[in-house]
Write a protein that holds these residues in place. Sequence first.
Motif, PDB file in Angstrom:
ATOM      1  N   SER A  98       5.192  -4.155  -2.463  1.00  0.00           N
ATOM      2  CA  SER A  98       5.187  -5.235  -1.479  1.00  0.00           C
ATOM      3  C   SER A  98       4.771  -4.748  -0.099  1.00  0.00           C
ATOM      4  CB  SER A  98       6.583  -5.867  -1.402  1.00  0.00           C
ATOM      5  OG  SER A  98       6.647  -6.817  -0.361  1.00  0.00           O
ATOM      6  N   GLY A  99       3.716  -5.365   0.441  1.00  0.00           N
ATOM      7  CA  GLY A  99       3.273  -5.032   1.785  1.00  0.00           C
ATOM      8  C   GLY A  99       4.322  -5.330   2.831  1.00  0.00           C
ATOM      9  N   SER A 100       5.162  -6.312   2.566  1.00  0.00           N
ATOM     10  CA  SER A 100       6.201  -6.670   3.525  1.00  0.00           C
ATOM     11  C   SER A 100       7.382  -5.701   3.491  1.00  0.00           C
ATOM     12  CB  SER A 100       6.696  -8.092   3.256  1.00  0.00           C
ATOM     13  OG  SER A 100       7.260  -8.182   1.966  1.00  0.00           O
ATOM     14  N   GLU A 101       7.411  -4.820   2.489  1.00  0.00           N
ATOM     15  CA  GLU A 101       8.457  -3.797   2.421  1.00  0.00           C
ATOM     16  C   GLU A 101       7.958  -2.421   2.848  1.00  0.00           C
ATOM     17  OE1 GLU A 101      11.798  -4.910  -0.845  1.00  0.00           O
ATOM     18  OE2 GLU A 101       9.925  -4.111  -1.675  1.00  0.00           O
ATOM     19  N   VAL A 102       6.730  -2.072   2.443  1.00  0.00           N
ATOM     20  CA  VAL A 102       6.251  -0.702   2.695  1.00  0.00           C
ATOM     21  C   VAL A 102       4.860  -0.651   3.319  1.00  0.00           C
ATOM     22  CG1 VAL A 102       7.682   0.338   0.896  1.00  0.00           C
ATOM     23  CG2 VAL A 102       5.389  -0.514   0.307  1.00  0.00           C
ATOM     24  N   GLY A 103       4.325  -1.785   3.761  1.00  0.00           N
ATOM     25  CA  GLY A 103       2.992  -1.800   4.324  1.00  0.00           C
ATOM     26  C   GLY A 103       1.922  -1.764   3.249  1.00  0.00           C
ATOM     27  N   CYS A 104       0.673  -1.612   3.674  1.00  0.00           N
ATOM     28  CA  CYS A 104      -0.448  -1.692   2.738  1.00  0.00           C
ATOM     29  C   CYS A 104      -0.533  -0.494   1.799  1.00  0.00           C
ATOM     30  CB  CYS A 104      -1.763  -1.851   3.496  1.00  0.00           C
ATOM     31  SG  CYS A 104      -3.106  -2.491   2.467  1.00  0.00           S
ATOM     32  N   GLN A 105       0.191   0.577   2.085  1.00  0.00           N
ATOM     33  CA  GLN A 105       0.237   1.690   1.135  1.00  0.00           C
ATOM     34  C   GLN A 105       0.816   1.240  -0.205  1.00  0.00           C
ATOM     35  OE1 GLN A 105       2.884   4.772   2.619  1.00  0.00           O
ATOM     36  NE2 GLN A 105       4.536   3.334   3.001  1.00  0.00           N
ATOM     37  N   GLY A 106       1.644   0.192  -0.178  1.00  0.00           N
ATOM     38  CA  GLY A 106       2.221  -0.345  -1.412  1.00  0.00           C
ATOM     39  C   GLY A 106       1.297  -1.313  -2.126  1.00  0.00           C
ATOM     40  N   GLU A 107       0.202  -1.678  -1.497  1.00  0.00           N
ATOM     41  CA  GLU A 107      -0.747  -2.601  -2.118  1.00  0.00           C
ATOM     42  C   GLU A 107      -2.077  -1.877  -2.405  1.00  0.00           C
ATOM     43  OE1 GLU A 107      -0.945  -6.592  -0.897  1.00  0.00           O
ATOM     44  OE2 GLU A 107       1.065  -6.630  -0.036  1.00  0.00           O
ATOM     45  N   VAL A 108      -2.900  -1.680  -1.409  1.00  0.00           N
ATOM     46  CA  VAL A 108      -4.166  -0.970  -1.606  1.00  0.00           C
ATOM     47  C   VAL A 108      -3.905   0.465  -2.063  1.00  0.00           C
ATOM     48  CG1 VAL A 108      -6.138   0.008  -0.375  1.00  0.00           C
ATOM     49  CG2 VAL A 108      -5.584  -2.409  -0.117  1.00  0.00           C
ATOM     50  N   GLY A 109      -2.890   1.114  -1.505  1.00  0.00           N
ATOM     51  CA  GLY A 109      -2.569   2.480  -1.908  1.00  0.00           C
ATOM     52  C   GLY A 109      -2.229   2.579  -3.387  1.00  0.00           C
ATOM     53  N   VAL A 110      -1.386   1.666  -3.860  1.00  0.00           N
ATOM     54  CA  VAL A 110      -1.000   1.674  -5.275  1.00  0.00           C
ATOM     55  C   VAL A 110      -2.193   1.325  -6.159  1.00  0.00           C
ATOM     56  CG1 VAL A 110       0.454   0.592  -7.026  1.00  0.00           C
ATOM     57  CG2 VAL A 110       1.431   1.210  -4.814  1.00  0.00           C
ATOM     58  N   ALA A 111      -2.976   0.320  -5.780  1.00  0.00           N
ATOM     59  CA  ALA A 111      -4.151  -0.054  -6.571  1.00  0.00           C
ATOM     60  C   ALA A 111      -5.106   1.120  -6.706  1.00  0.00           C
ATOM     61  CB  ALA A 111      -4.861  -1.245  -5.932  1.00  0.00           C
TER      62      ALA A 111
ATOM     63  N   SER B 160       8.647  -3.206  11.278  1.00  0.00           N
ATOM     64  CA  SER B 160       8.316  -4.470  10.612  1.00  0.00           C
ATOM     65  C   SER B 160       7.031  -5.075  11.148  1.00  0.00           C
ATOM     66  CB  SER B 160       9.473  -5.473  10.758  1.00  0.00           C
ATOM     67  OG  SER B 160       9.696  -5.770  12.129  1.00  0.00           O
ATOM     68  N   ALA B 161       6.658  -4.727  12.385  1.00  0.00           N
ATOM     69  CA  ALA B 161       5.416  -5.251  12.976  1.00  0.00           C
ATOM     70  C   ALA B 161       4.194  -4.847  12.167  1.00  0.00           C
ATOM     71  CB  ALA B 161       5.266  -4.760  14.410  1.00  0.00           C
ATOM     72  N   TYR B 162       4.318  -3.786  11.373  1.00  0.00           N
ATOM     73  CA  TYR B 162       3.193  -3.278  10.581  1.00  0.00           C
ATOM     74  C   TYR B 162       3.341  -3.570   9.095  1.00  0.00           C
ATOM     75  CZ  TYR B 162       2.397  -0.887  14.971  1.00  0.00           C
ATOM     76  OH  TYR B 162       2.195  -0.626  16.293  1.00  0.00           O
ATOM     77  N   LYS B 163       4.222  -4.513   8.779  1.00  0.00           N
ATOM     78  CA  LYS B 163       4.468  -4.825   7.373  1.00  0.00           C
ATOM     79  C   LYS B 163       4.283  -6.317   7.120  1.00  0.00           C
ATOM     80  CE  LYS B 163       8.479  -2.505   7.132  1.00  0.00           C
ATOM     81  NZ  LYS B 163       9.639  -1.770   6.562  1.00  0.00           N
ATOM     82  N   GLU B 164       3.043  -6.780   7.219  1.00  0.00           N
ATOM     83  CA  GLU B 164       2.632  -8.115   6.805  1.00  0.00           C
ATOM     84  C   GLU B 164       3.067  -9.233   7.753  1.00  0.00           C
ATOM     85  OE1 GLU B 164       3.815  -9.782   2.818  1.00  0.00           O
ATOM     86  OE2 GLU B 164       2.035  -8.707   2.183  1.00  0.00           O
ATOM     87  N   THR B 165       3.603  -8.868   8.899  1.00  0.00           N
ATOM     88  CA  THR B 165       4.074  -9.898   9.826  1.00  0.00           C
ATOM     89  C   THR B 165       3.005 -10.348  10.810  1.00  0.00           C
ATOM     90  OG1 THR B 165       4.871  -8.189  11.345  1.00  0.00           O
ATOM     91  CG2 THR B 165       6.447  -9.031   9.724  1.00  0.00           C
ATOM     92  N   SER B 166       1.911  -9.612  10.906  1.00  0.00           N
ATOM     93  CA  SER B 166       0.833  -9.875  11.883  1.00  0.00           C
ATOM     94  C   SER B 166       1.341  -9.797  13.318  1.00  0.00           C
ATOM     95  CB  SER B 166       0.181 -11.243  11.624  1.00  0.00           C
ATOM     96  OG  SER B 166      -0.458 -11.256  10.372  1.00  0.00           O
ATOM     97  N   LEU B 167       2.353  -8.939  13.542  1.00  0.00           N
ATOM     98  CA  LEU B 167       2.913  -8.761  14.879  1.00  0.00           C
ATOM     99  C   LEU B 167       2.537  -7.412  15.490  1.00  0.00           C
ATOM    100  CD1 LEU B 167       6.502 -10.220  14.274  1.00  0.00           C
ATOM    101  CD2 LEU B 167       4.550 -11.351  15.376  1.00  0.00           C
ATOM    102  N   GLY B 168       1.666  -6.661  14.820  1.00  0.00           N
ATOM    103  CA  GLY B 168       1.248  -5.365  15.331  1.00  0.00           C
ATOM    104  C   GLY B 168      -0.130  -4.999  14.823  1.00  0.00           C
ATOM    105  N   GLY B 169      -0.644  -3.851  15.289  1.00  0.00           N
ATOM    106  CA  GLY B 169      -1.930  -3.345  14.813  1.00  0.00           C
ATOM    107  C   GLY B 169      -3.100  -4.244  15.174  1.00  0.00           C
TER     108      GLY B 169
END
Length: 378
Positions: free
Chosen positions: A257-270, A361-370
Amino acid sequence: YAPDQVKQQQLDEVDSLDGEIKLGGIRKIKFTQNDIIFNKKKKLPYHPNGIKFYAYVNDKEVATRMYYSIGGGFVVTESNAKKNKVKTSKRKLTNEFSCAEELFTIAENRNLKISDVVLENEKCFRKEKTTKTELRRIWRIMQECVDRGLTTQGMLPGKINVERRAGIMYENFLKNNELDNQAFLDYSSICAIAVNEENAAMNRVVTAPTNGASGIIPATMMYINEYISDKPKNWEIKFLLTAGVIAMLYKMNASLSGSEVGCQGEVGVACSMAAGALTELVGGTLKQVENAAEIAMEHHLGLTCDPIGGYVQIPCIERNAIGVGKAINASRMAMLNDADTKISLDDVIKTMKATGEDMKSAYKETSLGGLAVNVTEC
């Protein structure tokens, strides 16, 4: 509808509804974008990705219900989220494992490939023929998705005005690829973009392991289909079995889940899934398969999830194209080395989880950072 049974035509029918939805697929009720409230400053109790439905009759609230999207295509009820429970089976498996070390030890002791170990487990749930038929169907749906993405142009939905590029890129690729020894990389990248543009357009994709990262597995398979001539019979089945079990290791011991661990849990896992599965297909040893999956994740550690405007478009679409390139590169690196490596797949999975927990949390799917706050929405 069951998610895997929904056809593209049915999605088109839903998309055509204007100012209304079909409740239960039967009764039409008024429903507009104003009825959806994104509360970015508040989260529901059991997971960052939660949704609460309110039902009204004559302006009177008559029912509410909460659901959580916990990654990897899993949607659970409030009660199951409270118990941290996904639907499981008590059925005894032929090959029980809880981590990569146990999985690879089973394969080594029995002189099996990872895909063979997984297929034996799948036989505990259904006939082997049925499993293979369903895996071929998944591959066919992936190909259909790539084809749609390569032949569709126009604007993606949403406020940030992103134009589809895969079709134009593919046309240019066909004109210029004959003498380019890097054509395989261009081709796979374009296929990844095609799939993720389909996802951004809310069309039919295969969750692999998430929708935001759904381009890497089909793009890697398109690369195999087009550029690897010496591949085993039923290669698509072997690939998906191996890729799937690598995703399971992350699901069991970290998160998808990107909302738990960021994109490393999505693109990284894929990327890790694709690298490991590709390595088995091209004749890699068990050690090389594990090494490829580890390399792919190691170099995604700390990857944030910061979609501009909350849309799974920028940087998500291009990130899948980069991810498939990393998967192919990780596999090629692993195939050139059969020596012991310093970092195991279990080590990198554990590290990914810890990194995600430390991430703001700002970097985990919230669109509040980066990028989401540093790039003006178009």
